[in-house]
Scaffold this motif. Structure first.
Motif, PDB file in Angstrom:
ATOM      1  N   ARG A   1     -22.213 -47.484  11.697  1.00  0.00           N
ATOM      2  CA  ARG A   1     -22.337 -46.933  10.516  1.00  0.00           C
ATOM      3  C   ARG A   1     -22.753 -45.335  10.548  1.00  0.00           C
TER       4      ARG A   1
ATOM      5  N   GLN B   1     -24.374 -47.589   3.447  1.00  0.00           N
ATOM      6  CA  GLN B   1     -24.215 -48.112   4.868  1.00  0.00           C
ATOM      7  C   GLN B   1     -22.811 -48.703   5.031  1.00  0.00           C
ATOM      8  N   ARG B   2     -21.759 -48.027   4.800  1.00  0.00           N
ATOM      9  CA  ARG B   2     -20.352 -48.304   4.785  1.00  0.00           C
ATOM     10  C   ARG B   2     -20.166 -48.285   6.436  1.00  0.00           C
TER      11      ARG B   2
ATOM     12  N   CYS C   1     -22.036 -54.736   5.433  1.00  0.00           N
ATOM     13  CA  CYS C   1     -21.045 -53.587   5.716  1.00  0.00           C
ATOM     14  C   CYS C   1     -19.696 -54.264   5.954  1.00  0.00           C
TER      15      CYS C   1
ATOM     16  N   GLU D   1     -18.187 -55.758   2.663  1.00  0.00           N
ATOM     17  CA  GLU D   1     -17.665 -54.593   1.877  1.00  0.00           C
ATOM     18  C   GLU D   1     -16.123 -54.201   2.267  1.00  0.00           C
TER      19      GLU D   1
END
Length: 417
Positions: A62, A70-71, A118, A121
């Protein structure tokens, strides 16, 4: 950079202070693979993963401290027969081919609860995990960081140095990619070593339950009143100051989200607290404070001063309380005065858990959630017997192995007058 395979330590060898030095891992054994950043490359690697065998090592990088949120900016995978894949999720709208290829396999991660949100996502969600950090804790290893556990159990040394890098950088430097590839290079070997150690200690079922709990936990819920986590907030004494800080925090958060920048890079916590304490009455006075004198914040002075003004003008009834009302017991340092019997129960519980921790070589916090212990000792269930305590532990999220180990001693602690 050389990509020749490095000599391997003897199987099962664990270096110590007087043993041979660990073998440094400086480059991926199979060479540094190209970054996967096109749909065609994703499809090709997904097929390789599907044709591979055994568990899948997974890691994510990240840009904490650089970007908002927090991609995942890089995902590393490795499986026997498929090799290492370095996936750049930013230009890729669809990673379902990777998910479909490995969904039913065991994923090996270190500190899985940090990476699973993450990964979810971008559509990567495991059905089974093996968490090497959690396994190391259950096995009683003194240090549970990835590099330390790899060196202890496998005899390799990982050169660390880019974990805090800005992984949103493009193109990613080669040395960063090497670092990222090495993080999954030995994860499956580490999993096997830890599984053997847990089996030897009779903790395999404990680990299975813990890994299942990690998956069941899902993403963390949004924090309530996240502005209260501002560093230095405890230096603010009045509710009016807290209201000004909240308004300033919200203005910063909104700007950081829109710019995709870490909030601390927009305006440091210390600057916000200082501005609230100084309580400037004009924009010019605000610009006299450190940090606000800089070019960027001079342009934003209206935003910051406007937030302070809004907080200053809030009606008394809308000001935040000094502390957020909670549903749990008070701070432990107040127990002796407020409820001496509860303080005695907690002392007994902690003593018993400490002995269990030493007996089984498991950290106290992994034996049972400290928050659950505090809640149980502050408000014991009735009747205060092992069966009732066990039911309360289960209701609080304790796993069966934890209930079996702790219910009797906690029931005894609950019975203390």
């Amino acid at each position: 950079m050389s990509t020749e395979p490095l000599p391997e330590p003897e199987a099962g060898a664990a270096p110590d202070a007087e043993g041979p030095p660990s073998v440094p891992l400086l480059a991926p054994r199979d060479g540094l693979p190209p970054v996967i950043d096109t749909p065609e490359a994703v499809a090709g690697y997904a097929e390789a993963l599907r044709a591979g065998s055994g568990p899948v090592a997974v890691d994510a990088e990240r840009a904490s401290g650089y970007r908002y949120g927090q991609r995942a900016y890089l995902v590393q995978l490795r499986r026997a027969g498929a090799g290492t894949g370095l996936v750049d999720p930013i230009p890729l709208a669809d990673l379902s081919a990777v998910q479909d290829a490995i969904a039913g396999e065991e994923w090996v991660l270190h500190a899985a609860n940090q990476d699973l949100p993450c990964l979810a996502e971008i559509g990567l969600v495991p059905e089974r995990v093996f968490d090497t950090e959690l396994a190391a804790r259950l096995a009683g290893l003194p240090r549970v960081g990835l590099a330390a556990v790899v060196e202890s159990l496998l005899g390799y040394s990982l050169v660390k140095g880019h974990s805090a890098a800005d992984w949103s950088t493009r193109p990613l430097p080669e040395e960063w990619l090497v670092y990222a590839a090495l993080d999954v290079e030995v994860l499956v070997d580490l999993r096997d070593a830890l599984a053997a150690l847990l089996d030897e200690q009779g903790k395999t079922e404990w680990a299975r339950q813990e890994f299942a709990a990690v998956l069941a936990a899902g993403p963390p819920p949004p924090r309530q009143d996240p502005w209260r986590r501002t560093s230095g907030v405890h230096g603010l004494r009045s509710r009016r100051q807290l209201g000004m800080l909240r308004a300033l925090w919200e203005a910063r958060d909104d700007l950081a989200r829109r710019r995709d920048v870490a909030p601390g890079r927009v305006l440091p916590d210390a600057a916000m607290v200082s501005a609230v304490q100084a309580d400037p009455q004009t924009e010019s006075a605000l610009l006299e404070l450190p940090v606000f004198r800089g070019r960027a914040n001079r342009r934003l002075v209206g935003t910051w001063f406007g937030a302070l003004t809004r907080g200053r003008a809030l009606p008394e009834a809308e000001l935040p309380l000094h502390s957020r009302p909670g549903d749990g017991p008070p701070p432990v340092n107040r127990w002796a005065d407020r409820d001496p019997a509860a303080a005695a129960r907690l002392q007994a519980a902690r003593k018993g858990l400490s002995a269990l921790s030493e007996e089984h070589a498991v950290p106290v916090e992994n034996l049972l959630s400290p928050d659950l212990v505090r809640r149980l000792m502050w408000t014991p269930p009735e009747p205060r017997d092992a069966a009732t305590v066990a039911a309360a532990l289960r209701a609080g999220g304790a796993r069966e192995w934890q209930v079996g180990l702790t219910a009797d001693l906690l029931a005894d602690a609950c019975s203390r007058a």
